[in-house]
Motif scaffolding. Structure first.
Motif, PDB file in Angstrom:
ATOM      1  N   TYR A 126      27.454  61.262  20.726  1.00 26.63           N
ATOM      2  CA  TYR A 126      28.373  62.357  21.076  1.00 26.63           C
ATOM      3  C   TYR A 126      28.834  63.059  19.806  1.00 26.63           C
ATOM      4  O   TYR A 126      29.299  62.413  18.861  1.00 26.63           O
ATOM      5  N   SER A 127      28.693  64.365  19.790  1.00 26.37           N
ATOM      6  CA  SER A 127      29.153  65.193  18.672  1.00 26.37           C
ATOM      7  C   SER A 127      30.270  66.095  19.180  1.00 26.37           C
ATOM      8  O   SER A 127      30.006  67.052  19.927  1.00 26.37           O
ATOM      9  N   PRO A 128      31.524  65.799  18.828  1.00 20.82           N
ATOM     10  CA  PRO A 128      32.624  66.616  19.345  1.00 20.82           C
ATOM     11  C   PRO A 128      32.631  68.001  18.719  1.00 20.82           C
ATOM     12  O   PRO A 128      32.137  68.212  17.612  1.00 20.82           O
ATOM     13  N   SER A 129      33.199  68.929  19.455  1.00 21.90           N
ATOM     14  CA  SER A 129      33.377  70.285  18.936  1.00 21.90           C
ATOM     15  C   SER A 129      34.677  70.348  18.146  1.00 21.90           C
ATOM     16  O   SER A 129      35.669  69.706  18.505  1.00 21.90           O
ATOM     17  N   TRP A 130      34.650  71.114  17.062  1.00 23.80           N
ATOM     18  CA  TRP A 130      35.873  71.281  16.284  1.00 23.80           C
ATOM     19  C   TRP A 130      36.841  72.251  16.938  1.00 23.80           C
ATOM     20  O   TRP A 130      37.959  72.413  16.488  1.00 23.80           O
ATOM     21  N   ASN A 131      36.392  72.879  18.028  1.00 27.19           N
ATOM     22  CA  ASN A 131      37.290  73.678  18.850  1.00 27.19           C
ATOM     23  C   ASN A 131      37.933  72.745  19.870  1.00 27.19           C
ATOM     24  O   ASN A 131      37.239  72.207  20.746  1.00 27.19           O
ATOM     25  N   PRO A 132      39.241  72.505  19.786  1.00 30.46           N
ATOM     26  CA  PRO A 132      39.869  71.528  20.692  1.00 30.46           C
ATOM     27  C   PRO A 132      39.839  71.949  22.153  1.00 30.46           C
ATOM     28  O   PRO A 132      40.122  71.134  23.027  1.00 30.46           O
TER      29      PRO A 132
ATOM     30  N   VAL B  33      30.495  68.821  27.106  1.00 31.22           N
ATOM     31  CA  VAL B  33      30.906  67.552  27.722  1.00 31.22           C
ATOM     32  C   VAL B  33      32.242  67.117  27.125  1.00 31.22           C
ATOM     33  O   VAL B  33      32.383  67.005  25.906  1.00 31.22           O
ATOM     34  N   TRP B  34      33.206  66.867  28.008  1.00 30.77           N
ATOM     35  CA  TRP B  34      34.513  66.378  27.558  1.00 30.77           C
ATOM     36  C   TRP B  34      34.487  64.857  27.546  1.00 30.77           C
ATOM     37  O   TRP B  34      34.093  64.217  28.518  1.00 30.77           O
ATOM     38  N   ALA B  35      34.880  64.281  26.449  1.00 29.37           N
ATOM     39  CA  ALA B  35      34.895  62.824  26.327  1.00 29.37           C
ATOM     40  C   ALA B  35      36.131  62.410  25.553  1.00 29.37           C
ATOM     41  O   ALA B  35      36.388  62.901  24.468  1.00 29.37           O
ATOM     42  N   MET B  36      36.889  61.499  26.151  1.00 22.91           N
ATOM     43  CA  MET B  36      38.080  60.969  25.510  1.00 22.91           C
ATOM     44  C   MET B  36      37.946  59.453  25.418  1.00 22.91           C
ATOM     45  O   MET B  36      37.906  58.759  26.431  1.00 22.91           O
ATOM     46  N   VAL B  37      37.828  58.954  24.228  1.00 26.81           N
ATOM     47  CA  VAL B  37      37.776  57.526  23.913  1.00 26.81           C
ATOM     48  C   VAL B  37      36.454  56.889  24.349  1.00 26.81           C
ATOM     49  O   VAL B  37      35.747  56.299  23.548  1.00 26.81           O
TER      50      VAL B  37
END
Length: 359
Positions: free
Chosen positions: A188-194, A255-259
């Motif tokens: 998973y590569s998160p976006s720097w845009n929150p 894709v939204w991913a939390m934890v």
């Protein structure tokens, strides 16, 4: 006999003529594959048919006779070698057969065909061949291929050029179709845009874990910490022979991913070739968990928390300042009242009237 210059010239001319005449004969004996064009295809005893390849479903110990047609589009007669070998799929999904330097151990050894056939220019020759299934053959598919080849000897290296078709041999019995999922990985590569979801890259290997030729579908599903589905995608699985593998890569954006992110890949096989009643179709699945640190969202929360702390500190500062101003104003008011009293002097005292004193 006296040899004159004219005689010498005639002898040289005769030798040159023989050399030129012999050249086409040598070329015909060993044709250059680059100058030849030919096809090989399934056929009946009377000529080529419409089949792209041969499907044969046989019982152990059973034999059947089939035919192939070799058509030579070249201007010279060509002697072709006919060869059968085990078949396989390349990494790009193309069917191929083992080269001559690799021995066959399966379906390729079940095909008996004559070794040579000579086909004239623009001629088609039909050749019979026999498929014999060994008595102890295991149920399932045993792919093979059959080809017409031309070998050229250029220097010390032999170059083999071949054209052929596949022969799909199925031994009747218990058919099992299964597509196993191996080596599943998800990053998973998160976006720097929150306010935007990240990117998930999924890589896995699909393996034909059954004994028959199959295709099918694979489904990728992702869910977050609360079990909510955030992404689903279905793709086709290209044909796989028994024991064959195929690497699959897919990407999902937004894709939204939390934890925690759970990625599940499930497969559904489809039997290819001749249908077989009672085939055992076995779905399969695999799941991998990816732990995610939502840096952009944490940074946003930290910024909001810092902003809130700053606003509260500013509000307290304003209240203290206002209280100080009010206290200062009260102090200044009291001081001004005291100063006004001091400036006006002591209060006047009434003195008795002199006339009244005389009385």
């Amino acid at each position: 006999m006296t040899v004159t210059p004219l005689h010498r010239a005639l002898v040289v001319l005769a030798v040159a003529s023989l050399a030129v005449a012999a050249a086409p004969t040598a070329a015909a004996a060993e044709p250059d594959p680059k100058a030849l064009t030919w096809t090989v295809q399934p056929a009946t005893a009377t000529g080529p048919d419409q089949r792209r390849w041969i499907n044969a479903s046989l019982d152990p110990g059973q034999a059947v006779t089939e035919h192939l047609a070799v058509r030579n589009f070249s201007r010279t007669a060509v002697a072709f070698s006919l060869k059968a070998a085990d078949g396989y799929l390349t990494d790009k999904g193309r069917f191929n057969m083992l080269s001559s330097d690799r021995p066959s151990v399966d379906g390729g050894t079940w095909i008996d065909v004559q070794e040579k056939v000579t086909v004239g220019p623009n001629e088609t020759r039909v050749v019979p061949f026999t498929i014999t299934v060994p008595p102890g053959a295991t149920p399932g598919d045993h792919p093979a291929g059959i080809a017409a080849t031309v070998t050229s000897t250029g220097g010390t290296v032999n170059v083999e050029s071949r054209v052929g078709f596949r022969v799909m041999l199925r031994v009747n019995g218990s058919a099992q179709a299964a597509l196993a999922v191996r080596g599943l990985r998800a990053t998973y590569s998160p976006s720097w845009n929150p306010f935007a979801g990240g990117t998930v890259r999924v890589r896995y290997t699909v393996e034909n874990d059954g004994n028959v030729w199959v295709g099918g579908t694979s489904r990728v599903a992702m869910s977050d910490l609360l079990g909510r589905s955030s992404h689903e995608a279905t793709s086709a699985v290209e044909e796989l022979l028994p024991g064959g593998v195929r690497t699959v890569e897919t990407r999902a954006d937004g894709v939204w991913a939390m934890v925690r992110l759970r990625t599940t890949v499930s497969t559904s096989p489809t039997l290819l070739g001749d249908g077989q009643a009672g085939a055992d179709l076995r779905p399969a699945s695999a799941t991998v968990t990816t732990w995610v640190v939502p840096w952009a969202q944490l940074a946003l929360l930290g910024l909001l928390a810092g902003l809130l702390v700053g606003l509260r500190a500013a509000a307290r500062h304003r209240r203290r300042r206002l209280a100080g101003l009010l206290a200062r104003a009260r102090q200044e008011g009291r001081q001004e009242g005291q100063e006004s009293v001091l400036v006006g002097g002591a209060p006047a005292v009434a003195e008795p009237d002199a006339g009244d004193a005389r009385r």
